[in-house]
Design an enzyme around this catalytic site. Structure first.
Site, PDB file in Angstrom:
ATOM      1  N   ASN A 108       0.827  -1.209   0.000  1.00  0.00           N
ATOM      2  CA  ASN A 108       0.000   0.000   0.000  1.00  0.00           C
ATOM      3  C   ASN A 108       0.860   1.257   0.000  1.00  0.00           C
ATOM      4  OD1 ASN A 108      -2.009  -1.868   0.149  1.00  0.00           O
ATOM      5  ND2 ASN A 108      -2.419  -1.558   2.324  1.00  0.00           N
ATOM      6  N   VAL A 109       0.369   2.273  -0.686  1.00  0.00           N
ATOM      7  CA  VAL A 109       1.083   3.554  -0.779  1.00  0.00           C
ATOM      8  C   VAL A 109       0.379   4.617   0.058  1.00  0.00           C
ATOM      9  CG1 VAL A 109       1.991   3.014  -3.071  1.00  0.00           C
ATOM     10  CG2 VAL A 109      -0.221   4.209  -2.864  1.00  0.00           C
ATOM     11  N   HIS A 125       6.076  -0.553  -2.582  1.00  0.00           N
ATOM     12  CA  HIS A 125       5.643   0.177  -3.784  1.00  0.00           C
ATOM     13  C   HIS A 125       5.619   1.691  -3.581  1.00  0.00           C
ATOM     14  CE1 HIS A 125       3.482  -3.780  -5.029  1.00  0.00           C
ATOM     15  NE2 HIS A 125       4.782  -3.837  -5.210  1.00  0.00           N
ATOM     16  N   CYS A 133      11.148  13.588  -8.703  1.00  0.00           N
ATOM     17  CA  CYS A 133      11.344  14.116 -10.058  1.00  0.00           C
ATOM     18  C   CYS A 133      11.337  12.954 -11.045  1.00  0.00           C
ATOM     19  CB  CYS A 133      12.676  14.862 -10.138  1.00  0.00           C
ATOM     20  SG  CYS A 133      13.116  15.315 -11.828  1.00  0.00           S
ATOM     21  N   GLY A 193      -5.257  -9.137   3.085  1.00  0.00           N
ATOM     22  CA  GLY A 193      -5.887  -8.165   2.192  1.00  0.00           C
ATOM     23  C   GLY A 193      -5.170  -7.985   0.884  1.00  0.00           C
ATOM     24  N   THR A 194      -4.586  -9.068   0.357  1.00  0.00           N
ATOM     25  CA  THR A 194      -3.951  -8.961  -0.954  1.00  0.00           C
ATOM     26  C   THR A 194      -4.426 -10.075  -1.884  1.00  0.00           C
ATOM     27  OG1 THR A 194      -1.896  -8.825  -2.204  1.00  0.00           O
ATOM     28  CG2 THR A 194      -1.861 -10.213  -0.212  1.00  0.00           C
ATOM     29  N   ASN A 219      -8.528 -12.900   4.170  1.00  0.00           N
ATOM     30  CA  ASN A 219      -9.127 -12.293   2.985  1.00  0.00           C
ATOM     31  C   ASN A 219     -10.569 -12.792   2.858  1.00  0.00           C
ATOM     32  OD1 ASN A 219      -9.830 -11.634   0.220  1.00  0.00           O
ATOM     33  ND2 ASN A 219      -7.634 -11.424  -0.189  1.00  0.00           N
ATOM     34  N   PRO A 220     -11.532 -11.906   2.579  1.00  0.00           N
ATOM     35  CA  PRO A 220     -12.912 -12.392   2.412  1.00  0.00           C
ATOM     36  C   PRO A 220     -13.030 -13.352   1.233  1.00  0.00           C
ATOM     37  CG  PRO A 220     -12.844  -9.986   2.512  1.00  0.00           C
ATOM     38  CD  PRO A 220     -11.440 -10.457   2.380  1.00  0.00           C
TER      39      PRO A 220
HETATM   40  C1  BV8 Z   1       8.711  -5.297 -11.684  1.00  0.00           C
HETATM   41  C2  BV8 Z   1       1.955   1.345  -6.643  1.00  0.00           C
HETATM   42  C3  BV8 Z   1      10.865  -5.581 -12.738  1.00  0.00           C
HETATM   43  C4  BV8 Z   1       1.321   2.322  -7.563  1.00  0.00           C
HETATM   44  C5  BV8 Z   1       1.697  -0.930  -7.533  1.00  0.00           C
HETATM   45  C6  BV8 Z   1       5.956 -12.163 -12.865  1.00  0.00           C
HETATM   46  C7  BV8 Z   1       4.806 -12.726 -13.314  1.00  0.00           C
HETATM   47  C8  BV8 Z   1       3.819 -11.901 -13.899  1.00  0.00           C
HETATM   48  C9  BV8 Z   1       3.971 -10.515 -14.024  1.00  0.00           C
HETATM   49  C10 BV8 Z   1       5.109  -9.970 -13.565  1.00  0.00           C
HETATM   50  C11 BV8 Z   1       6.100 -10.784 -13.014  1.00  0.00           C
HETATM   51  N1  BV8 Z   1       7.105  -9.963 -12.650  1.00  0.00           N
HETATM   52  C12 BV8 Z   1       6.786  -8.675 -12.973  1.00  0.00           C
HETATM   53  C13 BV8 Z   1       5.575  -8.669 -13.537  1.00  0.00           C
HETATM   54  C14 BV8 Z   1       4.892  -7.511 -13.976  1.00  0.00           C
HETATM   55  C15 BV8 Z   1       4.102  -6.808 -12.850  1.00  0.00           C
HETATM   56  C16 BV8 Z   1       3.005  -7.669 -12.287  1.00  0.00           C
HETATM   57  O1  BV8 Z   1       3.133  -8.304 -11.266  1.00  0.00           O
HETATM   58  N2  BV8 Z   1       1.873  -7.624 -13.009  1.00  0.00           N
HETATM   59  C17 BV8 Z   1       0.675  -8.341 -12.499  1.00  0.00           C
HETATM   60  C18 BV8 Z   1      -0.525  -7.436 -12.748  1.00  0.00           C
HETATM   61  C19 BV8 Z   1       0.542  -9.665 -13.155  1.00  0.00           C
HETATM   62  N3  BV8 Z   1       4.988  -6.390 -11.778  1.00  0.00           N
HETATM   63  C20 BV8 Z   1       5.643  -5.210 -11.946  1.00  0.00           C
HETATM   64  O2  BV8 Z   1       5.569  -4.504 -12.928  1.00  0.00           O
HETATM   65  C21 BV8 Z   1       6.538  -4.796 -10.781  1.00  0.00           C
HETATM   66  N4  BV8 Z   1       7.819  -4.387 -11.280  1.00  0.00           N
HETATM   67  O3  BV8 Z   1       8.505  -6.477 -11.619  1.00  0.00           O
HETATM   68  O4  BV8 Z   1       9.878  -4.710 -12.187  1.00  0.00           O
HETATM   69  C22 BV8 Z   1      10.327  -5.922 -14.060  1.00  0.00           C
HETATM   70  C23 BV8 Z   1      10.167  -4.877 -14.938  1.00  0.00           C
HETATM   71  C24 BV8 Z   1       9.649  -5.202 -16.194  1.00  0.00           C
HETATM   72  C25 BV8 Z   1       9.263  -6.516 -16.535  1.00  0.00           C
HETATM   73  C26 BV8 Z   1       9.474  -7.513 -15.602  1.00  0.00           C
HETATM   74  C27 BV8 Z   1      10.000  -7.218 -14.357  1.00  0.00           C
HETATM   75  C28 BV8 Z   1       5.950  -3.546 -10.073  1.00  0.00           C
HETATM   76  C29 BV8 Z   1       4.692  -3.886  -9.382  1.00  0.00           C
HETATM   77  C30 BV8 Z   1       4.231  -2.687  -8.522  1.00  0.00           C
HETATM   78  C31 BV8 Z   1       3.263  -1.796  -9.260  1.00  0.00           C
HETATM   79  N5  BV8 Z   1       2.740  -0.766  -8.356  1.00  0.00           N
HETATM   80  N6  BV8 Z   1       1.287   0.031  -6.675  1.00  0.00           N
HETATM   81  C32 BV8 Z   1      -0.064   2.724  -7.135  1.00  0.00           C
HETATM   82  O5  BV8 Z   1      -0.536   2.275  -6.073  1.00  0.00           O
HETATM   83  O6  BV8 Z   1      -0.649   3.519  -7.875  1.00  0.00           O
HETATM   84  S1  BV8 Z   1       0.915  -2.459  -7.545  1.00  0.00           S
HETATM   85  C33 BV8 Z   1      -0.620  -2.194  -6.778  1.00  0.00           C
HETATM   86  O7  BV8 Z   1      -1.450  -3.218  -7.279  1.00  0.00           O
HETATM   87  C34 BV8 Z   1      -0.635  -2.358  -5.284  1.00  0.00           C
HETATM   88  O8  BV8 Z   1       0.477  -1.790  -4.669  1.00  0.00           O
HETATM   89  C35 BV8 Z   1      -0.695  -3.877  -5.131  1.00  0.00           C
HETATM   90  O9  BV8 Z   1       0.582  -4.440  -5.220  1.00  0.00           O
HETATM   91  C36 BV8 Z   1      -1.494  -4.276  -6.346  1.00  0.00           C
HETATM   92  C37 BV8 Z   1      -2.937  -4.494  -5.978  1.00  0.00           C
HETATM   93  O10 BV8 Z   1      -2.967  -5.702  -5.281  1.00  0.00           O
HETATM   94  P1  BV8 Z   1      -3.619  -5.751  -3.805  1.00  0.00           P
HETATM   95  O11 BV8 Z   1      -2.975  -4.753  -2.939  1.00  0.00           O
HETATM   96  O12 BV8 Z   1      -3.612  -7.170  -3.422  1.00  0.00           O
HETATM   97  O13 BV8 Z   1      -5.101  -5.196  -4.056  1.00  0.00           O
HETATM   98  P2  BV8 Z   1      -6.260  -5.827  -4.939  1.00  0.00           P
HETATM   99  O14 BV8 Z   1      -7.224  -4.737  -5.144  1.00  0.00           O
HETATM  100  O15 BV8 Z   1      -5.709  -6.549  -6.113  1.00  0.00           O
HETATM  101  O16 BV8 Z   1      -6.896  -6.943  -3.974  1.00  0.00           O
HETATM  102  C38 BV8 Z   1      -7.456  -6.557  -2.754  1.00  0.00           C
HETATM  103  C39 BV8 Z   1      -7.667  -7.847  -1.986  1.00  0.00           C
HETATM  104  O17 BV8 Z   1      -8.177  -7.499  -0.699  1.00  0.00           O
HETATM  105  C40 BV8 Z   1      -8.677  -8.777  -2.651  1.00  0.00           C
HETATM  106  O18 BV8 Z   1      -8.184 -10.113  -2.623  1.00  0.00           O
HETATM  107  C41 BV8 Z   1      -9.922  -8.645  -1.760  1.00  0.00           C
HETATM  108  O19 BV8 Z   1     -10.651  -9.857  -1.670  1.00  0.00           O
HETATM  109  C42 BV8 Z   1      -9.298  -8.306  -0.417  1.00  0.00           C
HETATM  110  N7  BV8 Z   1     -10.142  -7.531   0.497  1.00  0.00           N
HETATM  111  C43 BV8 Z   1     -11.149  -6.679   0.183  1.00  0.00           C
HETATM  112  N8  BV8 Z   1     -11.669  -6.156   1.343  1.00  0.00           N
HETATM  113  C44 BV8 Z   1     -10.957  -6.685   2.381  1.00  0.00           C
HETATM  114  C45 BV8 Z   1      -9.970  -7.558   1.835  1.00  0.00           C
HETATM  115  N9  BV8 Z   1      -9.094  -8.243   2.614  1.00  0.00           N
HETATM  116  C46 BV8 Z   1      -9.200  -8.087   3.965  1.00  0.00           C
HETATM  117  N10 BV8 Z   1     -10.118  -7.248   4.555  1.00  0.00           N
HETATM  118  C47 BV8 Z   1     -10.999  -6.547   3.805  1.00  0.00           C
HETATM  119  N11 BV8 Z   1     -11.884  -5.740   4.396  1.00  0.00           N
END
Ligand code: BV8
Length: 251
Positions: A108-109, A125, A133, A193-194, A219-220
């Site tokens: 989280n940010v 993140h 910059c 929560g991820t 996680n729900p």
């Molecule tokens: C990188 C900041 C080197 C910005 C964010 C390997 C395999 C596949 C893909 C990749 C891989 N390696 C790299 C990639 C690419 C990519 C990636 O992972 N893509 C995904 C989409 C497949 N990763 C990257 O690009 C990373 N960089 O690897 O660099 C590189 C470079 C180039 C090529 C290769 C490698 C950078 C990733 C970071 C990006 N920045 N955030 C901003 O916030 O604006 S990511 C952002 O999205 C969040 O920080 C977080 O990480 C993600 C969201 O996920 P969650 O936090 O889990 O949230 P989400 O909404 O998805 O889910 C919420 C959950 O909570 C749900 O499950 C829900 O049921 C639950 N919930 C709901 N209510 C509740 C609850 N739980 C508990 N209580 C509740 N009340």
């Protein structure tokens, strides 16, 4: 409160929490949901409903339309400023004091863990309340507001951007290295929560599993980690965490 969840506190889970020495927690957007911060899964509201977060959170999107991306982050910053940490954040701050070694890693940010009193949080993140910059990649604490959006770097006149990690960008080296180090040395790992789909963050519970740690998911909904986790508790973290700590006699 449904009985099912109370029952879910398997005695081995309680024992694992009582015996744990080196604890690592990884959180995602879900831990801030009960504070009113939309998750990445939640549909975006208002102005932003037609945009997928993954589309806006990239250097390409910023190059294409820096004003749009800057305003999205300004909207999110306002949202974060207007909310408070919830019982889940507070439970984790209380938990830190009860274990020999405790590390809180967040995707989280929003800075809500720190506002709940958690210290030494590893921000994988970045943080939306900091600005850097785009050209020099250095944090810029202050700048002249000329009305231009995004504002300009006082040093190189490049565009300013939020100090967060965008998709396709590398994570801060010290943060990911420390996160991997503690995950490979812990005896209890909580994933809270991820959706466990964004890498390399999603690799951390897998590292903990491989080194024999007890992995607990809260996680729900189910996630790709659910089938591998030692325990997976269905429910909102703002409710489950305080209950779990009460059941263990921590709060
Ligand atoms: C990188 C900041 C080197 C910005 C964010 C390997 C395999 C596949 C893909 C990749 C891989 N390696 C790299 C990639 C690419 C990519 C990636 O992972 N893509 C995904 C989409 C497949 N990763 C990257 O690009 C990373 N960089 O690897 O660099 C590189 C470079 C180039 C090529 C290769 C490698 C950078 C990733 C970071 C990006 N920045 N955030 C901003 O916030 O604006 S990511 C952002 O999205 C969040 O920080 C977080 O990480 C993600 C969201 O996920 P969650 O936090 O889990 O949230 P989400 O909404 O998805 O889910 C919420 C959950 O909570 C749900 O499950 C829900 O049921 C639950 N919930 C709901 N209510 C509740 C609850 N739980 C508990 N209580 C509740 N009340």
């Amino acid at each position: 409160m449904n009985a099912e969840r109370v029952a879910a506190f398997h005695p081995d889970l309680i024992t694992a929490l009582r015996r744990a020495q080196r604890v690592v927690v990884l959180t995602g957007a879900g831990v801030s949901a009960e504070s009113g911060v939309p998750t990445f899964r939640d549909a975006q509201a208002g102005l932003w409903e037609n945009f997928k977060p993954e589309e806006l959170a990239t250097p390409e999107a910023f190059r294409r339309d820096p004003k749009l991306v800057w305003e999205w982050y300004a909207w999110r910053r306002e949202k974060v400023r207007s909310v408070q940490p919830n019982a889940g954040h507070k439970a984790l701050a209380a938990m830190a004091k009860r274990f020999a070694e405790f590390t809180l890693i967040t995707q989280n940010v929003d800075g809500l863990h720190q506002r709940a009193g958690s210290a030494g949080v590893i921000e994988l993140h970045g943080n939306i309340t900091r600005t850097k910059c785009f050209r020099e990649n250095i944090v810029v604490p202050e700048w002249t507001n000329t009305g231009e959006v995004p504002p300009r770097c006082p040093q190189c006149k490049g565009h300013l951007r939020p100090d967060v990690v965008w998709f396709g960008e590398d994570l801060p080296e010290a943060a990911i290295n420390e996160a991997m180090r503690v995950s490979s040395a812990c005896d209890l790992f909580l994933s809270i929560g991820t959706s466990s789909v964004v890498y390399p963050a999603a690799m951390l519970p897998e590292i903990a599993l491989r080194t024999g740690a007890t992995v607990v998911e809260i996680n729900p909904d189910e996630t790709p980690l659910t089938s591998e986790a030692t325990f997976s508790l269905r429910g909102p973290s703002g409710t489950v965490l305080p209950e779990l700590l009460r059941a263990v006699g921590i709060s």
